[in-house]
Design a protein around this motif. Sequence first.
Motif, PDB file in Angstrom:
ATOM      1  N   ALA A 156       2.690  30.796   0.902  1.00 28.84           N
ATOM      2  CA  ALA A 156       1.541  30.207   1.592  1.00 28.84           C
ATOM      3  C   ALA A 156       1.541  30.581   3.069  1.00 28.84           C
ATOM      4  O   ALA A 156       2.577  30.513   3.744  1.00 28.84           O
ATOM      5  N   ALA A 157       0.382  30.949   3.569  1.00 32.22           N
ATOM      6  CA  ALA A 157       0.252  31.287   4.985  1.00 32.22           C
ATOM      7  C   ALA A 157       0.257  30.037   5.853  1.00 32.22           C
ATOM      8  O   ALA A 157       0.714  30.071   6.999  1.00 32.22           O
ATOM      9  N   SER A 158      -0.230  28.922   5.317  1.00 32.59           N
ATOM     10  CA  SER A 158      -0.336  27.693   6.102  1.00 32.59           C
ATOM     11  C   SER A 158      -0.522  26.509   5.171  1.00 32.59           C
ATOM     12  O   SER A 158      -1.188  26.611   4.135  1.00 32.59           O
ATOM     13  N   SER A 159       0.052  25.375   5.565  1.00 34.74           N
ATOM     14  CA  SER A 159      -0.174  24.117   4.849  1.00 34.74           C
ATOM     15  C   SER A 159      -1.400  23.374   5.361  1.00 34.74           C
ATOM     16  O   SER A 159      -1.821  22.383   4.742  1.00 34.74           O
ATOM     17  N   TRP A 160      -1.959  23.814   6.469  1.00 38.49           N
ATOM     18  CA  TRP A 160      -3.055  23.067   7.085  1.00 38.49           C
ATOM     19  C   TRP A 160      -4.279  22.946   6.181  1.00 38.49           C
ATOM     20  O   TRP A 160      -4.808  21.829   6.014  1.00 38.49           O
ATOM     21  N   ARG A 174       0.832  -1.204   0.000  1.00 44.64           N
ATOM     22  CA  ARG A 174       0.000   0.000   0.000  1.00 44.64           C
ATOM     23  C   ARG A 174       0.866   1.254   0.000  1.00 44.64           C
ATOM     24  O   ARG A 174       1.999   1.241   0.476  1.00 44.64           O
ATOM     25  N   TRP A 175       0.295   2.320  -0.549  1.00 42.01           N
ATOM     26  CA  TRP A 175       0.941   3.635  -0.569  1.00 42.01           C
ATOM     27  C   TRP A 175       0.218   4.514   0.449  1.00 42.01           C
ATOM     28  O   TRP A 175      -1.001   4.637   0.418  1.00 42.01           O
ATOM     29  N   ARG A 176       0.971   5.125   1.348  1.00 42.39           N
ATOM     30  CA  ARG A 176       0.363   5.974   2.370  1.00 42.39           C
ATOM     31  C   ARG A 176       1.068   7.318   2.394  1.00 42.39           C
ATOM     32  O   ARG A 176       2.298   7.378   2.413  1.00 42.39           O
ATOM     33  N   ARG A 177       0.288   8.388   2.385  1.00 44.62           N
ATOM     34  CA  ARG A 177       0.862   9.734   2.444  1.00 44.62           C
ATOM     35  C   ARG A 177       0.767  10.287   3.863  1.00 44.62           C
ATOM     36  O   ARG A 177      -0.275  10.170   4.520  1.00 44.62           O
ATOM     37  N   VAL A 178       1.848  10.923   4.272  1.00 44.48           N
ATOM     38  CA  VAL A 178       1.899  11.612   5.552  1.00 44.48           C
ATOM     39  C   VAL A 178       2.117  13.092   5.254  1.00 44.48           C
ATOM     40  O   VAL A 178       3.127  13.469   4.648  1.00 44.48           O
ATOM     41  N   PHE A 179       1.162  13.913   5.651  1.00 48.35           N
ATOM     42  CA  PHE A 179       1.247  15.349   5.396  1.00 48.35           C
ATOM     43  C   PHE A 179       1.992  16.019   6.557  1.00 48.35           C
ATOM     44  O   PHE A 179       1.524  16.006   7.691  1.00 48.35           O
ATOM     45  N   CYS A 180       3.134  16.595   6.225  1.00 47.09           N
ATOM     46  CA  CYS A 180       4.101  16.981   7.256  1.00 47.09           C
ATOM     47  C   CYS A 180       3.949  18.409   7.759  1.00 47.09           C
ATOM     48  O   CYS A 180       4.572  18.781   8.743  1.00 47.09           O
ATOM     49  N   ILE A 181       3.166  19.236   7.078  1.00 48.58           N
ATOM     50  CA  ILE A 181       2.924  20.637   7.440  1.00 48.58           C
ATOM     51  C   ILE A 181       4.221  21.440   7.337  1.00 48.58           C
ATOM     52  O   ILE A 181       4.931  21.700   8.303  1.00 48.58           O
ATOM     53  N   LEU A 182       4.526  21.828   6.107  1.00 48.49           N
ATOM     54  CA  LEU A 182       5.712  22.644   5.828  1.00 48.49           C
ATOM     55  C   LEU A 182       5.527  24.065   6.351  1.00 48.49           C
ATOM     56  O   LEU A 182       6.431  24.654   6.932  1.00 48.49           O
ATOM     57  N   PHE A 183       4.346  24.627   6.123  1.00 51.34           N
ATOM     58  CA  PHE A 183       4.020  25.972   6.610  1.00 51.34           C
ATOM     59  C   PHE A 183       3.024  25.806   7.747  1.00 51.34           C
ATOM     60  O   PHE A 183       1.858  25.488   7.525  1.00 51.34           O
TER      61      PHE A 183
END
Length: 311
Positions: free
Chosen positions: A97-101, A48-57
């Motif tokens: 970008a102000a935020s990655s959220w 399986r492929w799983r993405r983890v969103f790391c929050i750069l901004f």
Amino acid sequence: MTPLPDGARAAAPGTTEVVEYTDPLCPWAWGSEPAFRRLRTTLPAGVRWRRVFCILFDEDDDPAPDPAAETAWYARYVADVSRHTGAPRAARLQRVAASSWPASLVAKAAEAQGTQVAERVLRRLRETVFVLGEPADTHERALAAVQGVPGLDPARLSAEALSDAVRERVRADRSEARRPVPEARSAPGGSPHPGAAKETQDGGYRYALPTVLVRAPGGHRLVPGLRPCEAYENAVGEICAAAPVPAVRLSPDEALLRHRTLTGPELALLTDGREPPVRAVRLETGNGPLWLHPEEAATHPATRPASPAAR
């Protein structure tokens, strides 16, 4: 095999997975899209492929004292990244970008609507900053960017992106990204972006973006930074019991039908020729075209006026 690190989010027993540490608004991750699109087609069955969103901004980042100067600096940085990756960049970046959220919450919520929808939503979010120069850094902008994605339920997406459950999942992603495996603190050379883990303000570390971790119950292989396709395929081959499936080059029109949009590097890597798709709608960027499937062009934010809520 290297054992899994303490505190890593466990996969289901017996699961082999490819974990992509990323951010919808990261230029290096955008430049790695061709390799990752190909890699996903070569995974053995059951991986399986799983993405983890790391929050750069992040939400608590200090605002820039001079937003115009910061935007000019970041535009030069993105242009430098694109010289290494060949990925399109916006002709003009409107702002940092102000935020990655918001984009991460929308991308995470889209996963509940199926793999194909999630892929197309994330791609649209990436294109807001690197093609249009208007990062999807609010809930409204993120929703406007993905309007018209085939199969997407926009009302459900909006509600779930604002839910506590999805925010907790992204919060868990952010935390996981800040528990890198020990070897992530150093990285082999041979790349303009080797991908060693970044030190955080609290003295810890987070994965550089993008980073791929191929892992199975018995161990893992780390592939950080910008790397050729072979590096990822070799890591999968070392961990998986089955060898990667040979990559198949599609015709340009077949690739466009599958992926909806194609960059120049994707045309070169994923297809059997360098000629653009016959039916493509060509969109100019700051350093080369993006080709859109006609159905994609009909709803893509590049071809329609921005809604008042998205401005």
